[in-house]
Design a protein around this motif. Structure first.
Motif, short mmCIF file in Angstrom:
data_model
loop_
_atom_site.label_atom_id
_atom_site.label_comp_id
_atom_site.label_asym_id
_atom_site.label_seq_id
_atom_site.Cartn_x
_atom_site.Cartn_y
_atom_site.Cartn_z
N LEU A 184 126.17 37.91 38.13
CA LEU A 184 125.39 36.63 37.52
C LEU A 184 124.84 36.88 36.17
O LEU A 184 124.48 38.10 35.48
N VAL A 185 125.15 35.84 35.29
CA VAL A 185 124.69 35.92 34.01
C VAL A 185 123.48 34.88 33.46
O VAL A 185 123.78 33.68 33.94
N ARG A 186 122.49 35.28 32.95
CA ARG A 186 121.51 34.54 32.44
C ARG A 186 121.91 33.99 30.90
O ARG A 186 121.85 35.21 30.30
N VAL A 187 122.20 33.05 30.65
CA VAL A 187 122.63 32.50 29.24
C VAL A 187 121.30 32.35 28.49
O VAL A 187 120.17 32.39 29.10
N ASN A 188 121.51 31.66 27.47
CA ASN A 188 120.09 31.12 26.52
C ASN A 188 119.72 29.87 27.18
O ASN A 188 120.55 29.17 27.83
N PRO A 189 118.57 29.56 26.76
CA PRO A 189 118.18 28.10 27.06
C PRO A 189 119.05 27.13 26.43
O PRO A 189 119.80 27.63 25.30
N ILE A 190 119.31 25.94 26.63
CA ILE A 190 120.03 24.89 26.16
C ILE A 190 119.82 24.88 24.66
O ILE A 190 118.31 24.79 24.11
N HIS A 191 120.72 24.98 23.76
CA HIS A 191 120.63 24.94 22.18
C HIS A 191 121.94 24.59 21.83
O HIS A 191 122.89 24.48 22.34
N GLU A 192 121.72 24.12 20.38
CA GLU A 192 122.83 23.65 19.46
C GLU A 192 123.38 24.60 18.83
O GLU A 192 122.52 26.04 18.62
N ALA A 193 124.58 24.70 18.14
CA ALA A 193 124.94 25.84 17.46
C ALA A 193 124.23 26.04 15.93
O ALA A 193 123.75 25.00 15.74
N SER A 194 124.29 27.17 15.70
CA SER A 194 123.63 27.55 14.21
C SER A 194 124.15 28.83 13.58
O SER A 194 125.26 28.97 14.13
N ASP A 195 123.84 29.22 12.49
CA ASP A 195 124.63 30.03 11.88
C ASP A 195 124.21 31.58 12.47
O ASP A 195 125.27 32.45 12.59
N SER A 196 123.50 31.51 13.59
CA SER A 196 123.17 32.86 14.27
C SER A 196 123.73 32.74 15.61
O SER A 196 124.07 33.95 16.10
N TYR A 197 124.01 31.77 16.24
CA TYR A 197 124.71 31.71 17.73
C TYR A 197 125.52 30.56 17.95
O TYR A 197 125.22 29.62 17.11
N SER A 198 126.42 30.72 18.92
CA SER A 198 127.12 29.46 19.03
C SER A 198 126.30 28.43 19.84
O SER A 198 125.33 28.74 20.51
N SER A 199 126.95 27.34 20.66
CA SER A 199 126.20 26.35 21.26
C SER A 199 126.05 26.67 22.74
O SER A 199 126.95 27.71 23.05
N SER A 200 125.29 26.13 23.52
CA SER A 200 125.30 26.46 24.95
C SER A 200 126.65 26.29 25.47
O SER A 200 126.94 27.05 26.40
N GLN A 201 127.33 24.96 25.07
CA GLN A 201 128.64 24.86 25.69
C GLN A 201 129.59 26.17 25.54
O GLN A 201 130.18 26.60 26.35
N GLN A 202 129.45 26.48 24.34
CA GLN A 202 130.49 27.80 23.85
C GLN A 202 130.13 29.01 24.72
O GLN A 202 131.06 29.72 25.31
N GLU A 203 128.87 29.27 24.77
CA GLU A 203 128.21 30.29 25.31
C GLU A 203 128.61 30.55 26.89
O GLU A 203 128.95 31.45 27.40
N ILE A 204 128.41 29.29 27.61
CA ILE A 204 128.69 29.10 28.96
C ILE A 204 130.11 29.15 29.18
O ILE A 204 130.79 29.90 30.13
N ASP A 205 131.06 28.70 28.33
CA ASP A 205 132.45 28.80 28.33
C ASP A 205 132.92 30.20 28.33
O ASP A 205 133.72 30.65 29.23
N ASP A 206 132.28 31.02 27.36
CA ASP A 206 132.63 32.41 26.96
C ASP A 206 132.41 33.22 28.32
O ASP A 206 133.09 33.98 28.73
N VAL A 207 131.09 33.32 28.77
CA VAL A 207 130.72 33.98 30.08
C VAL A 207 131.50 33.53 31.33
O VAL A 207 131.86 34.50 31.87
N ILE A 208 132.00 32.41 31.52
CA ILE A 208 132.73 32.04 32.83
C ILE A 208 134.16 32.56 32.25
O ILE A 208 134.55 33.11 33.27
N ARG A 209 134.82 32.62 31.36
CA ARG A 209 135.98 33.07 31.10
C ARG A 209 136.06 34.74 31.18
O ARG A 209 136.94 35.15 31.73
N ALA A 210 134.75 35.29 30.92
CA ALA A 210 134.45 36.63 30.95
C ALA A 210 134.41 37.09 32.52
O ALA A 210 134.64 38.28 32.66
N GLY A 211 134.26 36.20 33.37
CA GLY A 211 134.06 36.60 34.66
C GLY A 211 132.83 36.45 35.62
O GLY A 211 132.58 36.85 36.75
N ALA A 212 132.04 35.69 34.81
CA ALA A 212 130.72 35.22 35.58
C ALA A 212 130.92 34.50 36.64
O ALA A 212 131.55 33.36 36.81
#
Length: 276
Positions: A67-95
């Motif tokens: 089970l993976v707790r991602v960040n609250p819904i957010h847009e991309a910034s210089d510090s982190y990727s967007s929620s869409q990208q973050e969720i794509d990444d954790v699902i590809r990693a096996g969540a």
């Protein structure tokens, strides 16, 4: 029914000990955006796990869900990727399950469900007064697999002194009832080892059964691996602690069965009376 127990870690050795002891879900906690501001000064868990940790946990366990707790819904910034990208990444990693925290508007849950797109189970985390107010709208959305009620942040949002006040004042019960009516599984809070905690865990576990909860997080105090270094002690703590919880669950289940049997008997007798 037995509670699906969850434990937060990003250590493969601890994940394997937890799984072998009967923990059902390994919890990778990637949430950090805004969390320190909300919980600053509190002795609460503030992890900053990564996508690499998700991948490592998936490789470490055999049958436990990740089970993976991602960040609250957010847009991309210089510090982190967007929620869409973050969720794509954790699902590809096996969540296997993705949890969305700090919901303040139903539109955030709608976006979350769209981003997941059926590729993993979804678990919105109800931990803000706004999400409580929007619970009917949230539960009406298609694609929600489970709901979790986070008592720590929710108690902060309601300016409570103790997080289990929400269990005593009926707030948790009302949320559970709404989930139950929608046939959506739910869980809440955290539990320590039996006999531990300001409110001993046996009281909390019995409330899980009374309210029909299906899952619970094992709190940091259940086994604080930052303080206990000996791997043998950690292993025995998990084995003994989970066994004690399961024994108490059997007691709870036997009492629930007693009342369920009576409920069926009442329904059958009433039907006979009405037909006669």
């Amino acid at each position: 029914m037995s509670l699906k127990l969850m434990y937060i870690t990003n250590r493969p050795d601890i994940a394997q000990i937890a799984e072998s002891s009967g923990v059902d879900r390994i919890f990778v906690d990637m949430e950090y955006i805004g969390k320190s501001d909300r919980q600053g000064g509190l002795d609460s868990v503030q992890n900053h796990h990564t996508v690499a940790d998700v991948r490592a946990m998936k490789q470490a366990v055999e049958s436990a869900e990740v089970l993976v707790r991602v960040n609250p819904i957010h847009e991309a910034s210089d510090s982190y990727s967007s929620s869409q990208q973050e969720i794509d990444d954790v699902i590809r990693a096996g969540a296997d399950i993705v949890m969305l925290p700090f919901i303040t508007d139903v539109s955030q849950v709608r976006d979350f469900l769209r981003y997941v797109g059926g590729r993993a189970k979804t678990m919105p985390l109800i931990e803000t007064p706004q999400s409580v107010e929007a619970i009917d709208e949230i539960l009406a959305l298609d694609g929600i697999d489970e709901i979790y009620i986070g008592l720590n942040d929710l108690s902060l949002g309601y300016h409570k002194k103790f997080m289990f006040e929400l269990l005593a004042d009926g707030t948790v019960e009302q949320l559970c009832l709404k989930c139950k009516l929608r046939h959506i599984p739910y869980g809440f809070g955290g539990i320590a080892s039996l006999g531990k905690g300001m409110l001993p865990s046996e009281y909390v576990i019995r409330e899980h059964y009374r309210l029909g909860s299906s899952c619970a997080i094992l709190s940091r105090s259940f086994c604080n691996v930052d303080k206990v270094q000996h791997i043998g002690v950690i292993s025995s703590t998990f084995i003994d602690g989970v066994k004690a919880i399961r024994t108490l669950e059997q007691e709870c289940e036997s009492k629930i069965s007693y009342f369920r049997t009576n409920e069926r008997a009442v329904a059958e007798r009433v039907q006979l009376i009405c037909e006669g």
